[in-house]
Design a protein around this motif. Structure first.
Motif, PDB file in Angstrom:
ATOM      1  N   SER A  26      -2.973  -2.625  -5.192  1.00 12.90           N
ATOM      2  CA  SER A  26      -2.255  -2.763  -3.918  1.00 12.90           C
ATOM      3  C   SER A  26      -2.567  -4.096  -3.251  1.00 12.90           C
ATOM      4  O   SER A  26      -1.706  -4.694  -2.600  1.00 12.90           O
ATOM      5  CB  SER A  26      -2.611  -1.605  -2.984  1.00 12.90           C
ATOM      6  N   GLU A  44       7.824  -5.538  -8.122  1.00 11.63           N
ATOM      7  CA  GLU A  44       7.024  -4.757  -7.169  1.00 11.63           C
ATOM      8  C   GLU A  44       6.894  -3.295  -7.616  1.00 11.63           C
ATOM      9  O   GLU A  44       5.818  -2.710  -7.545  1.00 11.63           O
ATOM     10  CB  GLU A  44       7.660  -4.843  -5.771  1.00 11.63           C
ATOM     11  N   SER A  85       2.246   6.776  -2.056  1.00  9.52           N
ATOM     12  CA  SER A  85       2.209   7.556  -3.294  1.00  9.52           C
ATOM     13  C   SER A  85       1.024   7.191  -4.186  1.00  9.52           C
ATOM     14  O   SER A  85       0.683   7.938  -5.091  1.00  9.52           O
ATOM     15  CB  SER A  85       3.517   7.374  -4.073  1.00  9.52           C
ATOM     16  N   LEU A  86       0.412   6.027  -3.959  1.00  9.67           N
ATOM     17  CA  LEU A  86      -0.782   5.675  -4.743  1.00  9.67           C
ATOM     18  C   LEU A  86      -2.057   6.254  -4.137  1.00  9.67           C
ATOM     19  O   LEU A  86      -3.129   6.118  -4.719  1.00  9.67           O
ATOM     20  CB  LEU A  86      -0.936   4.156  -4.865  1.00  9.67           C
ATOM     21  N   PHE A  87      -1.932   6.886  -2.976  1.00  7.27           N
ATOM     22  CA  PHE A  87      -3.129   7.423  -2.310  1.00  7.27           C
ATOM     23  C   PHE A  87      -2.910   8.871  -1.894  1.00  7.27           C
ATOM     24  O   PHE A  87      -2.949   9.207  -0.718  1.00  7.27           O
ATOM     25  CB  PHE A  87      -3.484   6.532  -1.103  1.00  7.27           C
ATOM     26  N   TYR A 120       0.822  -1.223   0.000  1.00  6.90           N
ATOM     27  CA  TYR A 120       0.000   0.000   0.000  1.00  6.90           C
ATOM     28  C   TYR A 120       0.854   1.270   0.000  1.00  6.90           C
ATOM     29  O   TYR A 120       0.803   2.064   0.937  1.00  6.90           O
ATOM     30  CB  TYR A 120      -0.947  -0.004   1.216  1.00  6.90           C
ATOM     31  N   PRO A 121       1.640   1.477  -1.040  1.00 12.28           N
ATOM     32  CA  PRO A 121       2.523   2.653  -1.075  1.00 12.28           C
ATOM     33  C   PRO A 121       1.717   3.959  -0.970  1.00 12.28           C
ATOM     34  O   PRO A 121       0.752   4.151  -1.723  1.00 12.28           O
ATOM     35  CB  PRO A 121       3.212   2.557  -2.438  1.00 12.28           C
ATOM     36  N   TYR A 143       0.870   3.531 -11.714  1.00 13.67           N
ATOM     37  CA  TYR A 143      -0.277   4.147 -11.042  1.00 13.67           C
ATOM     38  C   TYR A 143       0.068   5.477 -10.386  1.00 13.67           C
ATOM     39  O   TYR A 143      -0.714   6.030  -9.638  1.00 13.67           O
ATOM     40  CB  TYR A 143      -0.851   3.154 -10.012  1.00 13.67           C
ATOM     41  N   ARG A 144       1.282   5.957 -10.664  1.00 12.75           N
ATOM     42  CA  ARG A 144       1.700   7.244 -10.078  1.00 12.75           C
ATOM     43  C   ARG A 144       2.657   7.919 -11.061  1.00 12.75           C
ATOM     44  O   ARG A 144       3.101   7.287 -12.026  1.00 12.75           O
ATOM     45  CB  ARG A 144       2.398   7.006  -8.739  1.00 12.75           C
ATOM     46  N   THR A 196       3.356  -0.666  -8.903  1.00 13.43           N
ATOM     47  CA  THR A 196       3.407   0.671  -8.312  1.00 13.43           C
ATOM     48  C   THR A 196       3.516   1.786  -9.357  1.00 13.43           C
ATOM     49  O   THR A 196       2.608   2.609  -9.512  1.00 13.43           O
ATOM     50  CB  THR A 196       4.589   0.758  -7.306  1.00 13.43           C
TER      51      THR A 196
END
Lengths: 433, 433
Positions: free
Chosen positions: B227, B188, A336-338, A333-334, B196-197, B193
């Motif tokens: 995630s 990963e 930076s994705l939220f 759950y990085p 999505y950013r 990741t």
């Protein structure tokens, strides 16, 4: 750090089983120990406690202080040499205790000395603590317990999970516990398998539970459910779990709580630790009727223990979530994705969903831990000390009734209140014998 | 076996990067190699292929036969020394290839020689095989492929899972791959990741996909879903997965299939391998419209590739289930809990449920593998060789549309037919640019 392969050598060449004299001589030459005990080694009192299932446990006292010294034997102490068990468990216990001591120092015994070759650990002597299970049988209430145990679980689990660790650190940690398979195998067999089939070591309160035991051996829905839990135990490396977190692994006073004996530790599903604790509190609740001396004399205790079940989950979830909000340094759950307010809000919804999934796991493992204590090899004094076997079996049957529902209808238990409500209903159920 | 710690030393003292002359001298002193190539080393032809993203790859030919020699560099070849990558990947690749070669010998190149210190492996030269992705771009059909690849996946995954291994053997196997974290980290970051950013390495077919890329960077439902997949990748040690099972890791002829390059191997979720393959077949399908020379000239290919998606899942599931029915020697789902006809029937129902859960994982990973190839760092020639960027972006947008649905509405895809139906619908969708 000792490698997994070294640790697994079941009998290193320097290993010897210590008697009292050996231990005295050995400890006398260990500065960390002499500093703790004080005085002359000749005058230390040394007593082998004799109640360990797996290990030798000595209580050593000197003028300045005391120690508990635990030495692993190359077999299961309770059974003897016919059931070999690797000494490496002392290595894994030490590793786990070190991890727990770093994260929750007030909640585990301090390590004074560890000797890998002797499979020996000297720890802070816990006095006047008693094994919590004994206190629960006596009907004692521990007001500080929920706060302590939920801190222990939340911190040890969160900080060894992908929410706190980098993937690399976590993989290394998984590998460092991978060699502890003999202890895992005990769990796999005794909890997830034997109670559901004919197995020599199974026992239960006969003749009252004969029919229930037979029904459980034939209940294929239950066998599917327990097999799914076993698969999760085998393949879900979520966090470093204690692996044996029952009320016999917890020592308490009115104000202190210490978790001991993490020799079953490995990277497994978090719900297993949570479920172990909930199961043992629920068994204390169901056993309570069997310890009632006068009608209603355990009512306050029973109300407290069931409230504790509620609060253990709720406070654990709160503390785990709070750590996740503040200390999410892991690769899962990085952040930076939220981003932004909308991201934070969506992640918070997902955190709740994550806890709901973890709760489902905990409910299943709770059930597994109840069933094994009533139909498997290892029983507990909560029930065993109820001398009237019919009365004991009545308490056990109620617990089994709840456990069966929890395991097969897990999805219908969406809150801890649903679990305690079902427990309260089963508490007054009368089995047909 | 080299221990994980040894293998992780990123530059063992004997390591040196081999040029053609070094390699010739080295191979001339390696009996297994000289036996394979024949003749005098002076007359062997040695060509560095130059198309490895990560490694040096030499084709070596002598009068009796040929070899492919792969040497890991201490960095990513495509990028250079600024992106270091441990040599240990050669060790893990060799370990995985050995496992695969034991279980599916016809479906991987035979190992002729491995040198841990040089991070070098000499393998059977695959001739006249071509990289499957190139064949798919050209519109070729491989009738034997489904049978081969499903055998490869079913056998390598099943026999490294808890259905086939004891818990102890599985834990040891997990530990033996735990050191491969640098390669896992690439997955990963680049798959779960970065797309999505905002990430420097991301690229896409601009300007056409600018808006879609931005939408995906703001799609919080998608971020939650990816995630969850990442968490599964980090914590579900289900089986030894290839880890990079796309159509660029598969070499084919009309009658043969060889899976290569398992350097990303580790114990992870089975659905990741299945999803990687399905994703790459689906991308071949979506890209096909971009390679159409005359209206309808790729219709037969497109029908075949979509049928292959169907059959890959179905045949994989059949073969996996068949292995489970016949060779369940592992600790999961113990046969003793499912005795007699009723037990067998109930276990069979559970096997189907297990496959349904695995299918859900595969659907999610399929989506993740599509999105990363269109919006992330690593693209593939299926799309890249469509020169007209608007035409390419149209194909890519269709694939992204499917992927988004697969990832966010995974639960609604309960069969592979539902996936191919949705793919067929997206194939004719017209993005608004």
């Amino acid at each position: 750090m000792t490698t997994s392969a070294e640790a697994r050598q079941s009998t290193p060449s320097d290993y010897r089983i210590l008697n009292e004299t050996d231990l005295r001589n050995y400890l006398a030459e260990t500065p960390a120990v002499t500093a703790q005990l004080g005085g002359s080694a000749d005058h230390w009192s040394i007593t082998e406690v004799g109640d360990g299932n797996l290990n030798l446990v000595f209580i050593v006292k000197g003028p300045s202080g005391g120690l508990a010294v635990k030495q692993a034997l190359p077999y299961v102490r309770l059974v003897g040499e016919s059931w070999p068990l690797p000494l490496s468990r002392a290595h894994y216990e030490h590793l786990a205790l070190t991890h727990q001591g770093r994260l929750a120092p007030a909640l585990v015994p301090a390590i004074v000395h560890h000797d890998p070759a002797l499979a020996l650990t000297a720890m802070e002597l816990l006095e006047p603590h008693i094994i919590m299970r004994k206190g629960l049988v006596a009907g004692s209430i521990y007001p500080a317990f929920t706060d302590h145990i939920t801190t222990f679980m939340a911190r040890t689990l969160f900080f060894s999970s992908d929410l706190a660790l980098s993937a690399a650190a976590k993989k290394d940690a998984i590998a460092s516990f991978a060699g502890n398979h003999a202890l895992c195998k005990i769990t796999e067999d005794l909890i997830f398998t034997d109670p559901y089939r004919v197995a020599e070591q199974n026992r239960w309160t006969a003749p009252w539970l004969d029919r229930t035991a037979a029904e459980i051996r034939e209940d294929l829905d239950l066998h599917v459910a327990v097999s799914r839990l076993k698969l999760k135990f085998l393949s879900s490396a979520e966090a470093l779990i204690h692996g044996d977190l029952h009320t016999g692994s917890i020592m308490v006073t009115d104000t202190e709580t210490k978790v001991i004996d993490p020799e079953f530790a490995f990277y497994g599903p978090m719900g297993f630790d949570v479920g172990a604790l909930l199961a043992n509190l629920l068994m204390a609740y169901f056993a309570s009727a069997g310890h009632e001396q006068t009608p209603g004399n355990r009512e306050v205790f029973e109300t407290w223990v069931l409230a504790t079940v509620d609060q253990v989950w709720s406070a654990f979830a709160d503390e785990f979530l709070s750590l996740w909000r503040k200390e999410a340094t892991g690769d899962a759950y990085p952040p930076s994705l939220f981003p932004g307010e909308a991201g934070a809000a969506r992640l918070e919804v997902e955190r709740q969903a994550y806890m709901a999934r973890l709760f489902q796991d905990a409910v299943g493992f709770t059930a597994a831990k109840i069933i094994r204590r009533i139909l498997g090899l290892a029983h507990n004094i909560d029930f065993e000390q109820i001398e009237d076997t019919k009365r004991r079996a009545t308490c056990e049957a109620r617990a089994l009734r709840l456990a069966r529902t929890l395991m097969v209808e897990t999805a219908s238990f969406t809150s801890i209140e649903a679990v305690t409500r079902a427990a309260r209903e089963s508490r007054y159920w009368r089995p047909g014998f």
